[in-house]
Design a protein around this motif. Structure first.
Motif, PDB file in Angstrom:
ATOM      1  N   ASN A  20       6.200  26.786 -63.144  1.00 25.09           N
ATOM      2  CA  ASN A  20       6.686  26.652 -64.517  1.00 25.09           C
ATOM      3  C   ASN A  20       6.320  25.251 -65.013  1.00 25.09           C
ATOM      4  O   ASN A  20       6.850  24.247 -64.514  1.00 25.09           O
ATOM      5  N   TRP A  21       5.431  25.180 -65.992  1.00 28.05           N
ATOM      6  CA  TRP A  21       4.952  23.882 -66.473  1.00 28.05           C
ATOM      7  C   TRP A  21       6.078  23.022 -67.011  1.00 28.05           C
ATOM      8  O   TRP A  21       6.032  21.794 -66.924  1.00 28.05           O
ATOM      9  N   THR A  22       7.100  23.640 -67.589  1.00 26.89           N
ATOM     10  CA  THR A  22       8.176  22.851 -68.195  1.00 26.89           C
ATOM     11  C   THR A  22       8.924  22.015 -67.167  1.00 26.89           C
ATOM     12  O   THR A  22       9.509  20.987 -67.512  1.00 26.89           O
ATOM     13  N   SER A  23       8.897  22.451 -65.900  1.00 26.04           N
ATOM     14  CA  SER A  23       9.604  21.685 -64.875  1.00 26.04           C
ATOM     15  C   SER A  23       8.975  20.310 -64.660  1.00 26.04           C
ATOM     16  O   SER A  23       9.643  19.371 -64.220  1.00 26.04           O
ATOM     17  N   LEU A  24       7.672  20.177 -64.982  1.00 24.64           N
ATOM     18  CA  LEU A  24       6.999  18.885 -64.834  1.00 24.64           C
ATOM     19  C   LEU A  24       7.549  17.844 -65.805  1.00 24.64           C
ATOM     20  O   LEU A  24       7.507  16.645 -65.537  1.00 24.64           O
ATOM     21  N   PHE A  25       8.069  18.322 -66.939  1.00 22.71           N
ATOM     22  CA  PHE A  25       8.554  17.398 -67.967  1.00 22.71           C
ATOM     23  C   PHE A  25      10.077  17.233 -67.921  1.00 22.71           C
ATOM     24  O   PHE A  25      10.647  16.539 -68.756  1.00 22.71           O
ATOM     25  N   ASN A  26      10.701  17.884 -66.934  1.00 13.87           N
ATOM     26  CA  ASN A  26      12.149  17.786 -66.798  1.00 13.87           C
ATOM     27  C   ASN A  26      12.472  16.602 -65.889  1.00 13.87           C
ATOM     28  O   ASN A  26      12.387  16.687 -64.669  1.00 13.87           O
ATOM     29  N   ILE A  27      12.837  15.467 -66.479  1.00 17.35           N
ATOM     30  CA  ILE A  27      13.049  14.252 -65.684  1.00 17.35           C
ATOM     31  C   ILE A  27      14.530  13.888 -65.566  1.00 17.35           C
ATOM     32  O   ILE A  27      14.883  12.996 -64.798  1.00 17.35           O
ATOM     33  N   ILE A  28      15.388  14.565 -66.318  1.00  9.61           N
ATOM     34  CA  ILE A  28      16.819  14.260 -66.289  1.00  9.61           C
ATOM     35  C   ILE A  28      17.588  15.517 -65.899  1.00  9.61           C
ATOM     36  O   ILE A  28      17.408  16.577 -66.490  1.00  9.61           O
ATOM     37  N   ALA A  29      18.451  15.399 -64.903  1.00  6.58           N
ATOM     38  CA  ALA A  29      19.268  16.530 -64.451  1.00  6.58           C
ATOM     39  C   ALA A  29      20.545  16.611 -65.278  1.00  6.58           C
ATOM     40  O   ALA A  29      21.186  15.592 -65.571  1.00  6.58           O
ATOM     41  N   VAL A  30      20.909  17.827 -65.663  1.00  8.84           N
ATOM     42  CA  VAL A  30      22.152  18.044 -66.416  1.00  8.84           C
ATOM     43  C   VAL A  30      22.901  19.230 -65.804  1.00  8.84           C
ATOM     44  O   VAL A  30      22.354  20.000 -65.020  1.00  8.84           O
ATOM     45  N   GLY A  31      24.160  19.371 -66.155  1.00  7.88           N
ATOM     46  CA  GLY A  31      24.955  20.524 -65.726  1.00  7.88           C
ATOM     47  C   GLY A  31      25.141  20.593 -64.220  1.00  7.88           C
ATOM     48  O   GLY A  31      25.364  19.574 -63.554  1.00  7.88           O
ATOM     49  N   ASP A  32      25.022  21.796 -63.678  1.00  3.46           N
ATOM     50  CA  ASP A  32      25.254  22.024 -62.254  1.00  3.46           C
ATOM     51  C   ASP A  32      24.277  21.250 -61.378  1.00  3.46           C
ATOM     52  O   ASP A  32      24.634  20.802 -60.287  1.00  3.46           O
ATOM     53  N   VAL A  33      23.029  21.110 -61.848  1.00  2.00           N
ATOM     54  CA  VAL A  33      22.036  20.387 -61.049  1.00  2.00           C
ATOM     55  C   VAL A  33      22.409  18.912 -60.945  1.00  2.00           C
ATOM     56  O   VAL A  33      22.259  18.289 -59.881  1.00  2.00           O
ATOM     57  N   ALA A  34      22.936  18.348 -62.031  1.00  2.79           N
ATOM     58  CA  ALA A  34      23.397  16.962 -61.984  1.00  2.79           C
ATOM     59  C   ALA A  34      24.553  16.825 -60.996  1.00  2.79           C
ATOM     60  O   ALA A  34      24.623  15.856 -60.229  1.00  2.79           O
ATOM     61  N   GLY A  35      25.467  17.810 -61.000  1.00  2.00           N
ATOM     62  CA  GLY A  35      26.560  17.806 -60.031  1.00  2.00           C
ATOM     63  C   GLY A  35      26.047  17.904 -58.605  1.00  2.00           C
ATOM     64  O   GLY A  35      26.580  17.252 -57.691  1.00  2.00           O
ATOM     65  N   ASP A  36      25.002  18.695 -58.410  1.00  2.00           N
ATOM     66  CA  ASP A  36      24.404  18.812 -57.071  1.00  2.00           C
ATOM     67  C   ASP A  36      23.818  17.478 -56.616  1.00  2.00           C
ATOM     68  O   ASP A  36      23.889  17.126 -55.431  1.00  2.00           O
ATOM     69  N   MET A  37      23.237  16.744 -57.553  1.00  2.00           N
ATOM     70  CA  MET A  37      22.664  15.450 -57.179  1.00  2.00           C
ATOM     71  C   MET A  37      23.744  14.452 -56.771  1.00  2.00           C
ATOM     72  O   MET A  37      23.554  13.657 -55.842  1.00  2.00           O
ATOM     73  N   LEU A  38      24.885  14.506 -57.450  1.00  2.00           N
ATOM     74  CA  LEU A  38      25.998  13.647 -57.053  1.00  2.00           C
ATOM     75  C   LEU A  38      26.497  14.016 -55.660  1.00  2.00           C
ATOM     76  O   LEU A  38      26.824  13.138 -54.851  1.00  2.00           O
ATOM     77  N   THR A  39      26.542  15.312 -55.383  1.00  4.15           N
ATOM     78  CA  THR A  39      26.954  15.752 -54.049  1.00  4.15           C
ATOM     79  C   THR A  39      25.933  15.326 -53.002  1.00  4.15           C
ATOM     80  O   THR A  39      26.285  14.883 -51.906  1.00  4.15           O
ATOM     81  N   ALA A  40      24.650  15.449 -53.344  1.00  8.07           N
ATOM     82  CA  ALA A  40      23.590  15.083 -52.407  1.00  8.07           C
ATOM     83  C   ALA A  40      23.614  13.593 -52.074  1.00  8.07           C
ATOM     84  O   ALA A  40      23.159  13.184 -50.995  1.00  8.07           O
ATOM     85  N   ASN A  41      24.159  12.776 -52.975  1.00  8.46           N
ATOM     86  CA  ASN A  41      24.232  11.339 -52.726  1.00  8.46           C
ATOM     87  C   ASN A  41      25.070  11.010 -51.494  1.00  8.46           C
ATOM     88  O   ASN A  41      24.902   9.957 -50.878  1.00  8.46           O
ATOM     89  N   LYS A  42      25.981  11.929 -51.109  1.00 12.35           N
ATOM     90  CA  LYS A  42      26.845  11.681 -49.955  1.00 12.35           C
ATOM     91  C   LYS A  42      26.034  11.593 -48.665  1.00 12.35           C
ATOM     92  O   LYS A  42      26.456  10.931 -47.716  1.00 12.35           O
ATOM     93  N   ILE A  43      24.893  12.267 -48.616  1.00  4.61           N
ATOM     94  CA  ILE A  43      24.059  12.196 -47.409  1.00  4.61           C
ATOM     95  C   ILE A  43      23.581  10.763 -47.207  1.00  4.61           C
ATOM     96  O   ILE A  43      23.611  10.224 -46.082  1.00  4.61           O
ATOM     97  N   LYS A  44      23.173  10.122 -48.296  1.00  2.00           N
ATOM     98  CA  LYS A  44      22.690   8.740 -48.207  1.00  2.00           C
ATOM     99  C   LYS A  44      23.848   7.749 -48.072  1.00  2.00           C
ATOM    100  O   LYS A  44      23.761   6.790 -47.300  1.00  2.00           O
TER     101      LYS A  44
END
Length: 363
Positions: A20-44
């Protein structure tokens, strides 16, 4: 063309088909994906993670595999000038393309006893018509490719090839870590396929290593769930999951007719019924299928004999496909009708979009 090169070509075709070409231009996470990134930060930050994705029912889905996978992808591609979410999309593209190519290969061998690239290409074309959101990072879409691989591996397992027990267990673990309802849609099916296969092949001793590897894999994926349960009492994720389940059981249930309609609607349309933009995938694939059959039979014209019309072999291979397809649809309907609360969450059944392409390929 050797087997490895064929698989690589199908892998590239899968990646091209779901890209999906649009994914190349998606540089900011929002919604559930943003929440997933906050959760993923716990690994680091903390060095480990025991939980999966957050649910609106105030629990987390059972396991952290998908977070560790994203973390691995971030580190592998740290040298690329891409945003974090773009790297996650890249990881989704790689894994899903592999799972789709793997599934196409198994289906090709299952029906044709060889790896036929054209057959694989047609299946991938069908799949992308029914499931256009395979690349997305939202979990209802992300489990599509693993569920496809799981479903396909059930077929040779049900015919007595117990080497496929390991991938069945592995994909089941990936699905369970991604979605809390997946134990109901994987474990009973593995048991069914195993006993179906036992009727064909009762020589289990030669599969000893496969059984050990499968058990070890199940244990490995279970560890974070049970570690969390024992170290976080009485507020462990399992406790919260069971509490949410109790609330669902006493809550008002959605209408059975609504669920039946929505589940069966997945067979003709990849878009949820409440969105008034029909896309009747099934109906425009039928002419394509007829055209393909015509071209396929053309090369054999004048060479057909009675043996070409023998359907016993086909039926023997088609029976497991039809059986697991019907059971999957019925199980989904009854599960959501009697175990979930109102309103019916339509996107929770998006994994069903893998079944129609397999049925088409069978046809």
């Amino acid at each position: 063309m050797n087997q490895s090169l064929k698989f690589f070509v199908v892998f590239l075709f899968s990646a091209f088909a779901i890209f999906n070409w649009t994914s190349l231009f998606n540089i900011i996470a929002v919604g559930d994906v943003a929440g997933d990134m906050l959760t993923a930060n716990k690994i680091k930050d903390e060095g480990y993670l025991l939980l999966g994705h957050w649910s609106v029912w105030k629990f987390n889905h059972p396991g952290p595999f998908w977070f560790y996978y994203n973390y691995l992808i971030e580190n592998i591609f740290s040298w690329l000038p891409l945003s974090r979410i773009q790297k996650w999309y890249l990881g989704s593209l790689i894994l899903n393309s592999f799972l789709i190519a793997y599934s196409a290969r198994i289906l090709s061998f299952y029906y044709l006893k060889r790896f036929n690239i054209i057959y694989a290409f047609i299946f991938i074309f069908f799949l992308t018509q029914f499931s256009e959101s395979i690349l997305e990072l939202w979990m209802p879409f992300r489990i599509i490719a693993p569920y496809l691989a799981f479903f396909v591996c059930l077929l040779p397992l049900s015919k007595g090839n117990f080497n496929y027990l390991f991938p069945c267990i592995l994909f089941s673990c990936l699905l369970i870590h991604g979605y809390a309802i997946m134990p109901f849609f994987t474990l009973p099916f593995i048991i069914l396929a195993f006993f179906m296969g036992y009727r064909f092949n009762q020589h289990l001793k030669k599969y000893k290593f496969v059984f050990i590897l499968s058990a070890f894999t199940a244990l490995l994926f279970s560890l974070p769930i049970f570690i969390d349960y024992f170290i976080n009492q009485p507020y462990s994720n399992l406790n919260r999951l069971f509490l949410a389940n109790q609330k669902m059981q006493i809550a008002e249930k959605p209408a059975l007719s609504e669920i039946i309609f929505e589940v069966l609607y997945r067979f003709i349309n990849k878009i949820p019924s409440h969105i008034k933009t029909p896309d009747y995938t099934l109906f425009y694939l039928i002419p394509f299928l007829i055209f393909y059959i015509f071209l396929s039979s053309k090369e054999h014209r004048g060479q057909l004999s009675k043996k070409h019309f023998e359907i016993n072999n086909f039926l023997n291979n088609a029976k497991p496909v039809l059986f697991f397809s019907i059971v999957t649809y019925l199980f989904t309907i009854f599960y959501f009708a009697f175990r979930t609360s109102k309103p019916f969450i339509f996107y929770a059944v998006h994994f069903l979009t893998v079944v129609p392409p397999i049925l088409f390929l069978t046809l």
